[in-house]
Design a protein around this motif. Structure first.
Motif, short mmCIF file in Angstrom:
data_model
loop_
_atom_site.label_atom_id
_atom_site.label_comp_id
_atom_site.label_asym_id
_atom_site.label_seq_id
_atom_site.Cartn_x
_atom_site.Cartn_y
_atom_site.Cartn_z
N THR A 1 -3.41 -13.33 -3.77
CA THR A 1 -2.61 -12.14 -4.07
C THR A 1 -2.59 -11.18 -2.89
O THR A 1 -1.54 -10.63 -2.55
N ILE A 2 -3.73 -10.99 -2.25
CA ILE A 2 -3.79 -10.09 -1.09
C ILE A 2 -2.88 -10.61 0.02
O ILE A 2 -2.10 -9.85 0.60
N ASN B 1 -11.84 -2.61 -8.84
CA ASN B 1 -10.75 -3.33 -8.20
C ASN B 1 -11.02 -3.43 -6.71
O ASN B 1 -11.92 -2.77 -6.19
N TYR B 2 -10.23 -4.23 -6.04
CA TYR B 2 -10.28 -4.30 -4.59
C TYR B 2 -9.13 -3.47 -4.03
O TYR B 2 -7.97 -3.69 -4.40
N GLU B 3 -9.44 -2.51 -3.18
CA GLU B 3 -8.43 -1.71 -2.51
C GLU B 3 -8.23 -2.31 -1.13
O GLU B 3 -9.19 -2.51 -0.39
N GLY C 1 3.45 -1.24 12.47
CA GLY C 1 2.96 0.08 12.85
C GLY C 1 2.70 1.02 11.69
O GLY C 1 2.36 2.17 11.91
N LYS C 2 2.87 0.55 10.46
CA LYS C 2 2.63 1.40 9.29
C LYS C 2 1.47 0.87 8.48
O LYS C 2 1.27 -0.34 8.35
N ASP C 3 0.71 1.79 7.89
CA ASP C 3 -0.38 1.43 6.99
C ASP C 3 0.10 1.49 5.56
O ASP C 3 0.88 2.37 5.19
N SER C 4 -0.37 0.57 4.75
CA SER C 4 -0.11 0.63 3.31
C SER C 4 -1.37 0.19 2.58
O SER C 4 -2.21 -0.53 3.13
N LYS C 5 -1.50 0.67 1.34
CA LYS C 5 -2.66 0.33 0.51
C LYS C 5 -2.18 -0.15 -0.85
O LYS C 5 -1.18 0.35 -1.38
N PHE C 6 -2.92 -1.10 -1.41
CA PHE C 6 -2.67 -1.55 -2.76
C PHE C 6 -3.98 -2.02 -3.38
O PHE C 6 -4.98 -2.17 -2.68
N GLU C 7 -3.95 -2.23 -4.69
CA GLU C 7 -5.15 -2.68 -5.41
C GLU C 7 -4.90 -4.00 -6.11
O GLU C 7 -3.81 -4.25 -6.62
N VAL C 8 -5.96 -4.81 -6.14
CA VAL C 8 -5.96 -6.10 -6.82
C VAL C 8 -7.20 -6.14 -7.70
O VAL C 8 -8.28 -5.72 -7.27
N PRO D 1 -10.28 -8.06 -10.04
CA PRO D 1 -11.17 -9.19 -9.73
C PRO D 1 -10.62 -10.56 -10.13
O PRO D 1 -11.13 -11.58 -9.67
N ASN D 2 -9.57 -10.58 -10.96
CA ASN D 2 -8.96 -11.85 -11.36
C ASN D 2 -7.78 -12.23 -10.48
O ASN D 2 -7.14 -13.26 -10.71
N GLY D 3 -7.45 -11.40 -9.52
CA GLY D 3 -6.35 -11.69 -8.60
C GLY D 3 -5.02 -11.10 -9.05
O GLY D 3 -3.99 -11.41 -8.46
N ASN D 4 -5.02 -10.24 -10.04
CA ASN D 4 -3.78 -9.60 -10.51
C ASN D 4 -3.51 -8.34 -9.69
O ASN D 4 -4.41 -7.53 -9.48
N PHE D 5 -2.25 -8.19 -9.26
CA PHE D 5 -1.84 -6.98 -8.56
C PHE D 5 -1.92 -5.81 -9.54
O PHE D 5 -1.45 -5.92 -10.67
N VAL D 6 -2.52 -4.70 -9.12
CA VAL D 6 -2.69 -3.53 -9.99
C VAL D 6 -1.66 -2.46 -9.67
O VAL D 6 -0.90 -2.05 -10.52
#
Length: 95
Positions: free
Chosen positions: A44-45, A68-70, A77-84, A86-91
């Motif tokens: 997923t990541i 979750n994993y952040e 050149g841009k930063d982005s953040k997301f969360e997943v 522990p089961n691999g589902n996008f949050v």
């Protein structure tokens, strides 16, 4: 008497240390190695990173005891953040 004070000091120190560990969300996230995560989380990541460079993965604890994993990704050149989870589902995607 000195022994009693030493035992008391050690007991208090251990108790305070354990209470900090036992409270989810009360301490900062822990950095984790992408390769150490379950395959579903890695997949997923890598999909969400879409060819960008995964800069950092942090385990983030919520006050309710869940976590979750952040993920921080740098692309074009841009930063982005997301969360997943522990089961691999996008949050969610962070702004």
């Amino acid at each position: 008497m000195k022994t009693m004070k030493a035992v008391l000091a050690i007991t208090i120190g251990v108790g305070l240390s354990l209470s900090m560990v036992a409270e989810p969300g009360k301490h900062p996230g822990e950095k984790v190695d992408l390769k150490s995560l379950p395959a579903s989380v890695q997949e997923t990541i890598n999909q969400k990173a879409a060819g960008g460079n995964v800069v950092k993965v942090m385990r983030e604890d919520d006050p309710d005891g869940k976590w979750n994993y952040e993920v921080l990704v740098k692309a074009n050149g841009k930063d982005s953040k997301f969360e997943v989870d522990p089961n691999g589902n996008f949050v969610k995607q962070h702004e």
